[in-house]
Design a protein around this motif. Structure first.
Motif, PDB file in Angstrom:
ATOM      1  N   VAL A   1      45.921 -67.297  -5.229  1.00 13.20           N
ATOM      2  CA  VAL A   1      45.638 -66.041  -4.511  1.00 13.20           C
ATOM      3  C   VAL A   1      46.780 -65.530  -3.625  1.00 13.20           C
ATOM      4  CG1 VAL A   1      44.289 -67.132  -2.447  1.00 13.20           C
ATOM      5  CG2 VAL A   1      43.746 -64.893  -3.465  1.00 13.20           C
ATOM      6  N   GLU A   2      47.572 -66.656  -3.064  1.00  9.05           N
ATOM      7  CA  GLU A   2      48.653 -66.255  -1.852  1.00  9.05           C
ATOM      8  C   GLU A   2      49.745 -65.189  -2.611  1.00  9.05           C
ATOM      9  OE1 GLU A   2      49.470 -70.554  -3.881  1.00  9.05           O
ATOM     10  OE2 GLU A   2      47.692 -69.460  -3.235  1.00  9.05           O
ATOM     11  N   HIS A   3      49.623 -65.366  -3.921  1.00  5.40           N
ATOM     12  CA  HIS A   3      50.596 -64.244  -4.351  1.00  5.40           C
ATOM     13  C   HIS A   3      50.111 -62.840  -4.974  1.00  5.40           C
ATOM     14  CE1 HIS A   3      53.569 -67.482  -4.706  1.00  5.40           C
ATOM     15  NE2 HIS A   3      52.679 -68.241  -5.216  1.00  5.40           N
ATOM     16  N   SER A   4      48.695 -62.767  -4.587  1.00  7.55           N
ATOM     17  CA  SER A   4      48.164 -61.578  -4.609  1.00  7.55           C
ATOM     18  C   SER A   4      48.881 -60.445  -4.326  1.00  7.55           C
ATOM     19  CB  SER A   4      46.750 -61.643  -4.178  1.00  7.55           C
ATOM     20  OG  SER A   4      45.871 -62.795  -4.799  1.00  7.55           O
ATOM     21  N   ASP A   5      48.762 -59.322  -4.963  1.00  7.61           N
ATOM     22  CA  ASP A   5      49.363 -58.056  -4.637  1.00  7.61           C
ATOM     23  C   ASP A   5      48.567 -56.744  -5.124  1.00  7.61           C
ATOM     24  OD1 ASP A   5      51.100 -55.787  -4.045  1.00  7.61           O
ATOM     25  OD2 ASP A   5      52.533 -56.224  -5.753  1.00  7.61           O
TER      26      ASP A   5
ATOM     27  N   ALA B   1      41.179 -65.210   4.231  1.00  3.53           N
ATOM     28  CA  ALA B   1      42.384 -65.143   5.139  1.00  3.53           C
ATOM     29  C   ALA B   1      43.240 -64.125   4.853  1.00  3.53           C
ATOM     30  CB  ALA B   1      42.969 -66.246   5.355  1.00  3.53           C
ATOM     31  N   LEU B   2      43.361 -63.673   3.344  1.00  2.00           N
ATOM     32  CA  LEU B   2      44.249 -62.651   3.146  1.00  2.00           C
ATOM     33  C   LEU B   2      43.688 -61.363   2.970  1.00  2.00           C
ATOM     34  CD1 LEU B   2      46.011 -64.867   0.154  1.00  2.00           C
ATOM     35  CD2 LEU B   2      47.190 -63.777   2.083  1.00  2.00           C
ATOM     36  N   GLY B   3      42.539 -61.117   2.965  1.00  2.00           N
ATOM     37  CA  GLY B   3      41.845 -59.889   3.062  1.00  2.00           C
ATOM     38  C   GLY B   3      41.445 -59.444   1.691  1.00  2.00           C
ATOM     39  N   ALA B   4      41.540 -60.563   0.636  1.00  2.00           N
ATOM     40  CA  ALA B   4      40.958 -60.180  -0.889  1.00  2.00           C
ATOM     41  C   ALA B   4      39.597 -59.883  -1.181  1.00  2.00           C
ATOM     42  CB  ALA B   4      41.731 -61.142  -1.861  1.00  2.00           C
ATOM     43  N   ILE B   5      38.719 -60.863  -0.210  1.00  2.00           N
ATOM     44  CA  ILE B   5      37.648 -60.432  -0.410  1.00  2.00           C
ATOM     45  C   ILE B   5      36.611 -60.442   1.028  1.00  2.00           C
ATOM     46  CG2 ILE B   5      37.394 -61.964  -2.628  1.00  2.00           C
ATOM     47  CD1 ILE B   5      36.544 -64.354  -0.866  1.00  2.00           C
ATOM     48  N   ASP B   6      35.587 -59.843   0.956  1.00  4.43           N
ATOM     49  CA  ASP B   6      34.620 -59.594   2.309  1.00  4.43           C
ATOM     50  C   ASP B   6      34.001 -60.936   2.677  1.00  4.43           C
ATOM     51  OD1 ASP B   6      35.145 -56.981   3.011  1.00  4.43           O
ATOM     52  OD2 ASP B   6      34.206 -56.300   1.219  1.00  4.43           O
ATOM     53  N   GLU B   7      33.535 -61.712   1.382  1.00  2.00           N
ATOM     54  CA  GLU B   7      32.741 -62.849   1.605  1.00  2.00           C
ATOM     55  C   GLU B   7      33.063 -63.642   0.345  1.00  2.00           C
ATOM     56  OE1 GLU B   7      28.290 -61.717   0.405  1.00  2.00           O
ATOM     57  OE2 GLU B   7      29.184 -60.298   1.846  1.00  2.00           O
ATOM     58  N   GLY B   8      32.464 -64.898   0.430  1.00  3.46           N
ATOM     59  CA  GLY B   8      32.804 -65.772  -0.603  1.00  3.46           C
ATOM     60  C   GLY B   8      31.263 -66.120  -1.064  1.00  3.46           C
ATOM     61  N   ALA B   9      31.104 -66.376  -2.475  1.00  3.51           N
ATOM     62  CA  ALA B   9      29.705 -66.741  -2.848  1.00  3.51           C
ATOM     63  C   ALA B   9      29.828 -68.254  -3.050  1.00  3.51           C
ATOM     64  CB  ALA B   9      29.516 -65.965  -4.182  1.00  3.51           C
TER      65      ALA B   9
ATOM     66  N   SER C   1      31.979 -58.158  -7.610  1.00  5.20           N
ATOM     67  CA  SER C   1      32.066 -59.709  -7.562  1.00  5.20           C
ATOM     68  C   SER C   1      33.163 -59.994  -8.376  1.00  5.20           C
ATOM     69  CB  SER C   1      30.717 -60.402  -8.002  1.00  5.20           C
ATOM     70  OG  SER C   1      29.698 -60.113  -7.141  1.00  5.20           O
ATOM     71  N   ILE C   2      33.838 -60.878  -8.124  1.00  5.36           N
ATOM     72  CA  ILE C   2      35.064 -61.300  -8.681  1.00  5.36           C
ATOM     73  C   ILE C   2      34.975 -62.861  -8.858  1.00  5.36           C
ATOM     74  CG2 ILE C   2      37.407 -61.682  -8.546  1.00  5.36           C
ATOM     75  CD1 ILE C   2      37.725 -59.426  -6.753  1.00  5.36           C
ATOM     76  N   ILE C   3      34.937 -63.256 -10.064  1.00  5.43           N
ATOM     77  CA  ILE C   3      34.786 -64.640 -10.586  1.00  5.43           C
ATOM     78  C   ILE C   3      36.043 -65.207 -10.662  1.00  5.43           C
ATOM     79  CG2 ILE C   3      33.582 -66.283 -11.942  1.00  5.43           C
ATOM     80  CD1 ILE C   3      31.765 -64.303 -10.425  1.00  5.43           C
ATOM     81  N   GLY C   4      36.922 -66.054  -9.798  1.00  6.03           N
ATOM     82  CA  GLY C   4      38.042 -66.355 -10.105  1.00  6.03           C
ATOM     83  C   GLY C   4      39.107 -65.659  -8.992  1.00  6.03           C
ATOM     84  N   VAL C   5      39.191 -66.200  -7.874  1.00  3.25           N
ATOM     85  CA  VAL C   5      40.085 -65.531  -7.001  1.00  3.25           C
ATOM     86  C   VAL C   5      41.740 -66.015  -6.824  1.00  3.25           C
ATOM     87  CG1 VAL C   5      38.466 -64.532  -5.588  1.00  3.25           C
ATOM     88  CG2 VAL C   5      39.025 -66.693  -5.157  1.00  3.25           C
ATOM     89  N   GLY C   6      42.206 -66.048  -7.839  1.00  2.61           N
ATOM     90  CA  GLY C   6      43.648 -66.480  -7.950  1.00  2.61           C
ATOM     91  C   GLY C   6      44.505 -65.161  -7.993  1.00  2.61           C
ATOM     92  N   LEU C   7      45.606 -65.011  -8.661  1.00  2.14           N
ATOM     93  CA  LEU C   7      46.388 -64.084  -8.836  1.00  2.14           C
ATOM     94  C   LEU C   7      45.948 -62.757  -8.893  1.00  2.14           C
ATOM     95  CD1 LEU C   7      49.532 -62.771  -8.564  1.00  2.14           C
ATOM     96  CD2 LEU C   7      49.793 -63.457 -10.823  1.00  2.14           C
TER      97      LEU C   7
END
Length: 280
Positions: free
Chosen positions: A131-135, A46-54, A7-13
């Protein structure tokens, strides 16, 4: 696979980059994310950073094997204390905050039995946010500092260390206080100085600010809402680092006042040598 649920709290960069790297490396069976808004969650999905949102921090905590708190530093401790009582025994909580003593001190003695906290700070990022700048490669060949204390569970520390190593990070172990003194000099003071330089530039000289000025002040473009709590939480160490900066500036000032070109050259040469040692 290291964990059943991450679980990731805060899905920014930072949080988004963790999610991308964890999903690519198959470090968890599923990756859940909590964002400030529904739009943040939608973009992360949409970016594929997570499988599901809480829907909430509490939802993300339930059944998670590892929770990474990637919020601004002034929100980390309160978030941990909110969801820790809802975690199952064996859950590991870590964070990505660039201050450590205040956070570790606020939460470590208040963890429920069987729930473990390991302070962490990946030395990676950007002046950009969102999150759009994630890498997925953001942490590769970067240092991640972990700050255990005498109360830190050894197994939890090993698992968090392996988690970051799987991203390609080099894990460094320090006390929270050592970390804060170090990053005050290498990160927090430079950001403050860059902001001061940018802030003192008058409008009429903007066209004279070429690449050197822009390179020197690049980090001043960072989000003030993120950097204000960082500087406030680590204010003591940052204030102490002022003395180091003043001493260096005094050497330059004395050399210039005494028309001592040799000393100026020596100071510049030492600065170049230290900068060259950093590499690219």
């Amino acid at each position: 696979m290291l964990f059943d649920t991450l679980s990731i709290i805060g899905v920014g960069l930072i949080g988004g980059s963790i999610g991308l790297a964890a999903r690519r490396g198959k470090l968890a069976a599923r990756v859940r994310g909590v964002g400030r808004t529904a739009d943040d969650i939608e973009r992360a999905l949409a970016l594929g950073a997570i499988d599901e949102g809480a829907q909430s921090v509490e939802d993300a905590a339930w059944a998670a094997g590892l929770i990474v708190v990637a919020t601004p530093v002034d929100q980390i401790a309160s978030a941990v204390l909110l969801f820790a009582p809802r975690c199952r025994p064996g859950t590991i909580i870590t964070d990505t905050g660039s201050t450590k003593a205040a956070i570790v001190g606020a939460v470590e003695d208040r963890m429920p039995p069987g729930v473990h906290f390991v302070g962490g700070h990946p030395l990676a990022g950007s002046e950009k946010s969102g999150v759009e700048h994630s890498d997925a490669d953001l942490f590769r060949d970067r240092v991640t500092v972990l700050t255990p204390t005498a109360r830190t569970d050894a197994v939890a520390l090993d698992k968090v260390s392996e988690f970051w190593r799987r991203f390609g990070s080099r894990v460094c172990i320090m006390t929270p206080e050592e970390h804060d003194r170090g990053v005050a000099l290498t990160s927090h003071l430079p950001h403050l100085v860059a902001s001061a330089l940018a802030g003192m530039l008058p409008d009429e000289l903007l066209e004279l600010a070429a690449s050197g000025f822009c390179d020197t002040t690049r980090v001043a473009a960072g989000d003030p809402s993120i950097w204000t709590p960082i500087l406030m939480q680590n204010a003591r160490a940052v204030r102490e680092s002022f003395a180091t900066l003043r001493a260096r500036l005094d050497l330059f000032q004395d050399a210039l006042e005494n028309d001592n070109a040799e000393q100026v050259n020596e100071l510049l040469t030492e600065g170049k040598r230290r900068r060259d040692a950093l590499g690219g």
